[in-house]
Design a protein around this motif. Structure first.
Motif, short mmCIF file in Angstrom:
data_model
loop_
_atom_site.label_atom_id
_atom_site.label_comp_id
_atom_site.label_asym_id
_atom_site.label_seq_id
_atom_site.Cartn_x
_atom_site.Cartn_y
_atom_site.Cartn_z
N ALA A 1 24.69 12.58 -29.00
CA ALA A 1 24.11 12.89 -30.30
C ALA A 1 24.20 11.69 -31.23
N ASN A 2 23.23 11.57 -32.11
CA ASN A 2 23.20 10.51 -33.10
C ASN A 2 24.01 10.96 -34.32
N ILE A 3 25.18 10.39 -34.50
CA ILE A 3 26.11 10.82 -35.54
C ILE A 3 25.97 9.91 -36.75
N GLU A 4 25.73 10.50 -37.89
CA GLU A 4 25.54 9.75 -39.13
C GLU A 4 26.85 9.65 -39.92
N THR A 5 26.99 8.55 -40.61
CA THR A 5 28.15 8.34 -41.47
C THR A 5 27.84 8.83 -42.88
N PRO A 6 28.72 9.62 -43.50
CA PRO A 6 28.46 10.15 -44.84
C PRO A 6 28.72 9.11 -45.92
N TYR A 7 27.78 8.18 -46.10
CA TYR A 7 27.98 7.08 -47.05
C TYR A 7 28.16 7.59 -48.47
N ALA A 8 27.38 8.60 -48.87
CA ALA A 8 27.49 9.12 -50.23
C ALA A 8 28.87 9.70 -50.49
N GLN A 9 29.39 10.44 -49.49
CA GLN A 9 30.72 11.02 -49.66
C GLN A 9 31.81 9.96 -49.68
N ILE A 10 31.64 8.91 -48.89
CA ILE A 10 32.62 7.81 -48.93
C ILE A 10 32.62 7.15 -50.30
N ALA A 11 31.43 6.90 -50.86
CA ALA A 11 31.34 6.31 -52.20
C ALA A 11 32.00 7.23 -53.23
N MET A 12 31.80 8.54 -53.09
CA MET A 12 32.42 9.47 -54.02
C MET A 12 33.95 9.45 -53.89
N GLN A 13 34.44 9.34 -52.65
CA GLN A 13 35.88 9.27 -52.44
C GLN A 13 36.46 8.01 -53.05
N ILE A 14 35.73 6.89 -52.96
CA ILE A 14 36.20 5.65 -53.58
C ILE A 14 36.32 5.83 -55.09
N ALA A 15 35.31 6.48 -55.69
CA ALA A 15 35.34 6.72 -57.13
C ALA A 15 36.48 7.64 -57.51
N ILE A 16 36.68 8.71 -56.72
CA ILE A 16 37.76 9.66 -57.01
C ILE A 16 39.12 8.98 -56.89
N LEU A 17 39.25 8.06 -55.96
CA LEU A 17 40.53 7.38 -55.76
C LEU A 17 40.79 6.33 -56.83
N MET A 18 39.79 5.49 -57.11
CA MET A 18 40.04 4.32 -57.94
C MET A 18 39.98 4.62 -59.43
N THR A 19 39.09 5.49 -59.87
CA THR A 19 38.93 5.72 -61.31
C THR A 19 40.21 6.20 -61.98
N PRO A 20 40.85 7.29 -61.49
CA PRO A 20 42.09 7.72 -62.16
C PRO A 20 43.21 6.69 -62.05
N VAL A 21 43.28 5.97 -60.94
CA VAL A 21 44.33 4.96 -60.81
C VAL A 21 44.13 3.85 -61.84
N LEU A 22 42.90 3.38 -62.00
CA LEU A 22 42.62 2.31 -62.98
C LEU A 22 42.89 2.79 -64.40
N LEU A 23 42.53 4.05 -64.69
CA LEU A 23 42.81 4.59 -66.03
C LEU A 23 44.31 4.69 -66.27
N GLY A 24 45.06 5.07 -65.23
CA GLY A 24 46.51 5.11 -65.37
C GLY A 24 47.11 3.74 -65.60
N ILE A 25 46.61 2.74 -64.90
CA ILE A 25 47.09 1.36 -65.11
C ILE A 25 46.78 0.90 -66.53
N LEU A 26 45.60 1.25 -67.03
CA LEU A 26 45.23 0.88 -68.40
C LEU A 26 46.15 1.56 -69.42
N LEU A 27 46.48 2.83 -69.17
CA LEU A 27 47.39 3.54 -70.08
C LEU A 27 48.76 2.88 -70.09
N LYS A 28 49.24 2.51 -68.90
CA LYS A 28 50.55 1.88 -68.82
C LYS A 28 50.54 0.51 -69.50
N TYR A 29 49.40 -0.19 -69.44
CA TYR A 29 49.29 -1.50 -70.09
C TYR A 29 49.35 -1.35 -71.61
#
Length: 489
Positions: free
Chosen positions: A261-289
């Motif tokens: 079978a031709n298996i597709e990679t969920p690029y949109a979901q990976i991009a969303m996971q990157i946003a979910i992971l990085m956005t709150p972490v960066l905001l937390g770093i900014l708050l601590k700064y």
């Protein structure tokens, strides 16, 4: 003559075999229906047609479920009919089935001679039961992002920019994590598939899990183990980003051993996971700064919050995906071996690379814990429901396995610190107190503890010079004052 007897016996045997195979010469169809797909607690009517019957006896036709746990025949008592040679065909029966639990089974059509206890299956129809609360699961999945985002925000509020920069300044642990994540784990997952003997959707589920990047649970376990969680989050962010390229590459390399079978990679979901992971972490770093004092307050509640989130996530998975525990024993074994062996291999490679223990633990957790969400998304693209739901048992059971392993490690560490590390600390404290007592006694006896300590630190050449600088009266004189001596020391 002997040859004639042999032919006669062979003819009789052939007739007996033919008669036994055609004991109930009945033709049954389900029309154009090839399978029945329904939800849990849903009822569906199946039309069964008897096209012809060439027998001479009166027979009974009835229906039953291959697996009563999956579905049941509602009107089983009444769905039993008699057929004789004089019956007018075609003859159609309406059979009502009701879905009970997710699974794949068969509606079996059986015939038996009237008054006989033995029966024979003459036809079957595949019945698939899908999860009845699929919409609520999707809603719950997105609602549960809130505490996950909160936890990542709290982690970011305890991270220093210098520490993150240090991870990239000395990138060996990141490279090791990349190697373990995208080279070791895919090969390991394929090896476990072949070793355990998984097939079908379960095999593909384990292989896709091995090709996925690391998950957030690795960050949680790293925090609870007092390891380098800054490195852990950095590696998770890097592996999730690199998954845009490495995941389809590994899928292309390894899935050919299991499916065409031709298996597709969920690029949109990976991009969303990157946003979910990085956005709150960066905001937390900014708050601590902006507010450095926030770090100490967050550190006091970070571990309890992570424990609550992990336990709540496990409880929700058990409640809404209870069917994963109906998986075959080989699925349990494979779902345990992948994170267990992956964690050991990651930690071993990190240890052989002479990384500090805190980084070894971070690499080990990062290798052993995969992002099961990516696996589930790909499986839902490849397979329809309920096959996809059943296949997600692999990443779900792997999550519970890693959670179980992590809890055992945490408990073992607590026991060690409680009974062994504390004793070592007490012994060390006793030694320090004994030396302090000896120093105090020396100071009380001489009255000049500081000068005595400094003189004792002189090298042998200075002591010899000191002895040679005596006056003719035998009185000792120093070529330098105490300040000069201390300066030289």
């Amino acid at each position: 003559m002997g040859t004639t007897y042999i032919w006669m016996i062979s003819l009789v045997l052939l007739c007996m075999l033919h008669e036994g195979s055609c004991e109930q010469p009945i033709n049954i169809t389900f029309g154009d229906v090839t399978q029945v797909i329904m939800f849990e607690r849903q009822e569906e009517t199946v039309n069964v047609s008897v096209v012809s019957y060439d027998g001479n006896d009166v027979i009974s036709v009835y229906f039953e479920s291959e697996n009563l746990y999956t579905f049941e025949v509602v009107n089983k008592t009444f769905a039993r009919f008699e057929i004789n040679p004089e019956t007018i065909f075609p003859m159609t029966f309406a059979v009502t089935v009701k879905g009970r639990h997710i699974g794949i089974s068969e509606l079996r059509v059986l015939v038996a001679a009237l008054g006989s206890d033995s029966s024979e299956q003459v036809a079957s129809l595949v019945v698939k039961i899908k999860v009845g609360n699929a919409i609520s699961q999707v809603i719950l999945q997105y609602v549960f992002y809130a505490p996950i985002i909160s936890a990542l925000f709290m982690m970011g509020a305890t991270m220093d920019v210098e520490a993150i920069a240090g991870c990239f300044k000395h990138p060996l642990p990141i490279f090791i994590g990349f190697f373990c994540q995208f080279v070791v784990m895919p090969a390991l997952s394929l090896g476990i598939v072949k070793l355990v003997g998984l097939d079908g959707s379960y095999a593909l589920g384990l292989l896709l899990l091995g090709c996925s990047p690391s998950g957030k649970t690795s960050n949680d376990l790293t925090v609870l183990l007092d390891a380098d969680y800054v490195l852990s989050i950095t590696m998770t962010a890097c592996s999730t980003t690199l998954a845009l390229a490495m995941m389809p590459l590994n899928i292309f390399i390894y899935t050919r051993f299991l499916t065409e079978a031709n298996i597709e990679t969920p690029y949109a979901q990976i991009a969303m996971q990157i946003a979910i992971l990085m956005t709150p972490v960066l905001l937390g770093i900014l708050l601590k700064y902006k507010f450095p004092q926030v770090k100490e307050k967050v550190l006091k509640i970070l571990k309890p919050v992570l424990v609550i989130i992990m336990l709540a996530s496990a409880a929700m998975t058990m409640y809404y995906s209870w069917y994963i525990f109906l998986s075959p024993p080989t699925v349990y074994l494979a779902a345990f071996l992948l994170p267990f062996c992956g964690g050991i291999l990651g930690g071993l490679i990190a240890k052989l690379s002479q990384l500090p223990n805190a980084k070894v633990i971070a690499v080990s957790m990062e290798t052993g814990v995969q992002n099961g969400l990516f696996t589930s998304l790909v499986l839902r693209v490849v397979y329809p429901s309920p096959e996809a739901d059943l296949a997600t048992a692999v990443p779900s059971l792997a999550f519970f396995s890693m959670l179980f392993i992590g809890i055992l490690i945490i408990i073992s560490r607590m026991v060690f610190n409680r009974f062994f590390s504390r004793k070592d600390a007490e012994d060390t404290q006793d030694i320090i107190q004994r030396h302090e007592a000896e120093d105090d006694s020396v100071e009380d006896h001489n009255g000049k503890g500081i000068e005595l300590t400094s003189i004792n630190m002189l090298d042998q050449e200075e002591v010899m010079t000191e002895d040679n600088n005596n006056d003719s009266a035998g009185n000792k004189t120093f070529p330098h004052d105490v300040g000069d001596i201390n300066g030289r020391i």
